[in-house]
Design an enzyme around this catalytic site. Structure first.
Site, short mmCIF file in Angstrom:
data_model
loop_
_atom_site.label_atom_id
_atom_site.label_comp_id
_atom_site.label_asym_id
_atom_site.label_seq_id
_atom_site.Cartn_x
_atom_site.Cartn_y
_atom_site.Cartn_z
N GLU A 100 0.85 -1.20 0.00
CA GLU A 100 0.00 0.00 0.00
C GLU A 100 0.88 1.24 0.00
O GLU A 100 1.85 1.32 0.74
CB GLU A 100 -0.90 0.07 1.24
CG GLU A 100 -2.03 -0.91 1.32
CD GLU A 100 -2.89 -0.68 2.57
OE1 GLU A 100 -3.01 0.49 3.02
OE2 GLU A 100 -3.45 -1.65 3.10
N GLU A 123 -9.27 9.66 4.78
CA GLU A 123 -9.52 8.22 4.63
C GLU A 123 -10.50 7.91 3.51
O GLU A 123 -10.48 6.83 2.92
CB GLU A 123 -10.05 7.64 5.95
CG GLU A 123 -8.99 7.45 7.01
CD GLU A 123 -7.95 6.41 6.61
OE1 GLU A 123 -8.35 5.30 6.21
OE2 GLU A 123 -6.75 6.71 6.68
N LYS A 135 -15.76 4.76 4.76
CA LYS A 135 -14.63 4.59 5.66
C LYS A 135 -14.73 5.59 6.80
O LYS A 135 -15.16 6.73 6.62
CB LYS A 135 -13.30 4.78 4.91
CG LYS A 135 -13.04 3.72 3.85
CD LYS A 135 -11.59 3.70 3.42
CE LYS A 135 -10.72 3.07 4.49
NZ LYS A 135 -9.33 2.85 4.01
N GLU A 146 -13.72 5.92 -1.04
CA GLU A 146 -14.63 5.02 -0.33
C GLU A 146 -15.41 5.81 0.73
O GLU A 146 -14.87 6.19 1.76
CB GLU A 146 -13.86 3.88 0.30
CG GLU A 146 -13.11 3.02 -0.72
CD GLU A 146 -12.20 2.00 -0.08
OE1 GLU A 146 -12.70 1.04 0.53
OE2 GLU A 146 -10.96 2.18 -0.18
#
Length: 475
Positions: free
Chosen positions: A263, A326, A320, A317
């Site tokens: 990541e 985030e 999250k 997203e």
């Protein structure tokens, strides 16, 4: 053909083969903590159209694995942390997990690795189960004759390091070394696997803006940072972090273990105190990193080692938790429009005309925002950003956002009234885009002022709809 021409051609071919062999790889993490993402089949089309041939998911979802079948895209799947205890205590558990999650799909779906857990060391209760679970997973793969196809590893956060600066001082936390680090590295070594590492220069920069140069964090041209212990000069924080991991491996005599960056990424938006978060910086970091990886070469400590990375993440997203950032790591919006345009493959890199040392979005084309279904886009100017409607948010959210912007928000909505210059096209999406942008500019483009409950997002090129001119300042 003359001898000279023959020699030049052979040299070119040798250089080409050598270069291709030394290119790293760029994959993408496909997270799905959202309620507005496209179907997996559409996602596979998106991956293929952008030349992405490697993807990593955080589970072993059957719909995703089915969609990836015969796609030519390799996938890394994951066993969640919550299953580590049972996987460690009984091999029949990993037998059953593989039977349900791998056997029905592989090899039509090219599963290249299984991540057993994720950043397990962050949770002390799960840590003792990690290596036994990895060993049982490997033993279960052996039963299926899958060990030549599928590697077993586990992503480690940089917080597992006790020291990371200067890079040559890299060392794992002393309380983890004997209990889990050495056993895990021994397992990776014996099985021919690699260490997965999650590396986020954004976090280091965000916490140390007074001492870390933004150019250094974004892989832009800079004077570099010298490691006083060995004289190595680092031109990017990413390479410094990676070499700290290599140094930690060296210290434990595991220099032969390869590393995959499982990541890494940079958020395109963040809260007021999330310094450095923003679309320009995200494009610079990810764009420059891709260029760095795909042009070959390693780090100062491992100059001949390929760089293999998985960008985080494919989509923004919306479900999250945590800070604003985030929810804003995506390369794409859920409607599959690009958040910013960067090359994601060697073909795309070769075709770009942007300055490879810069990475600024102003250097490359940016996808048209989904406003009004047909507006054209003119080039961005002077680093400005604009706020436009997200059609995928739905009519209710768009109307609610429009009402707020034109009412309590104090946006200048006069131009979208009947008969005025921005009334046409007379659609909710077009009117909402204008109102959202008016509010965003009124608020001096402050972080968080282009959201409207997920009904809007920031773009970096001036939307032009008919004769309507979008403002670039609050006045």
């Amino acid at each position: 053909m003359s001898m000279l021409k023959h020699f030049v051609l052979c040299l070119f071919l040798l250089q080409t083969v050598y270069s291709i062999d030394n290119y790293g790889s760029v994959g993408v993490n496909y997270g799905r903590i959202a309620d507005n993402l496209p179907d997996p089949s559409k996602v596979v089309e998106l991956l293929k159209s952008n030349g992405i041939t490697r993807v990593k998911i955080f589970d072993a979802d059957s719909s995703v694995l089915s969609a990836l079948a015969n796609s030519g895209i390799s996938v890394t799947v994951a066993m969640p942390n919550g299953l580590l205890s049972s996987a460690a205590n009984d091999q029949s558990s990993t037998d059953a997990w593989l039977k349900s999650n791998i056997v029905p799909f592989h090899p039509k779906t090219m599963i290249e690795a299984i991540a057993v857990g994720n950043e397990v060391f962050v949770d002390p209760q799960s840590t003792p189960y990690l290596v036994p679970a990895m060993k049982n997973m490997y033993a279960s793969l052996q039963k299926l004759n899958f060990t030549s196809d599928i590697k077993v590893s586990s992503p480690v956060a940089l917080s597992a390091l006790q020291s990371s600066y200067p890079p040559s001082s890299g060392a794992f936390k002393s309380d983890l070394v004997e209990s889990v680090i050495k056993p895990m590295l021994t397992f990776l070594q014996q099985t021919g696997s690699f260490l997965m590492v999650n590396s986020y220069p954004f976090f280091a920069y965000e916490a140390n803006t007074d001492t870390i140069s933004l150019d250094y964090a974004l892989l832009r041209p800079n004077e570099g940072v010298k490691d006083s212990a060995n004289g190595n000069v680092y031109k990017s924080l990413f390479e410094a972090q990676l070499d700290a991991v290599y140094a930690a491996l060296d210290a434990l005599k595991f220099s032969d273990i390869k590393v995959v960056v499982s990541e890494t990424g940079w958020p395109s938006a963040g809260g007021d105190k999330e310094f450095g978060a923003g679309a320009d910086n995200a494009a610079a970091y990810n764009g420059n990193l891709v260029r760095r990886v795909l042009t070959g070469g390693g780090t100062p400590l491992r100059p001949n080692e390929k760089l293999n990375v998985f960008l985080f993440a494919l989509f923004n997203e919306n479900q999250k938790t945590g800070p604003v950032s985030e929810r804003n790591y995506g390369l794409f919006y859920p409607n599959t429009q690009k958040v910013y345009d960067i090359p994601l493959s060697l073909d795309a890199l070769n075709s770009t005309v942007s300055n490879p040392a810069n990475g600024s979005k102003a250097q490359v084309p940016v996808a048209s925002p989904p406003v009004n279904g047909g507006g054209d886009i003119s080039p961005s100017t002077n680093g400005h950003t604009w706020c436009v409607a997200n059609e995928q948010a739905g009519q209710e959210k768009l109307q609610s956002g429009l009402d707020y912007a034109c009412g309590e928000g104090g946006a200048d909505c006069a131009p979208i009234q009947s008969g005025e210059t921005c009334f046409d096209p007379d659609t909710l999406e077009a009117h909402a885009s204008y109102a959202f942008n008016s509010y965003y500019q009124k608020m001096s483009r402050a972080s968080g002022t282009c959201d409207f409950g997920g009904a809007a997002y920031v773009v970096t090129q001036l939307p032009k709809v008919g004769n309507c001119q979008y403002p670039t300042t609050r006045g």
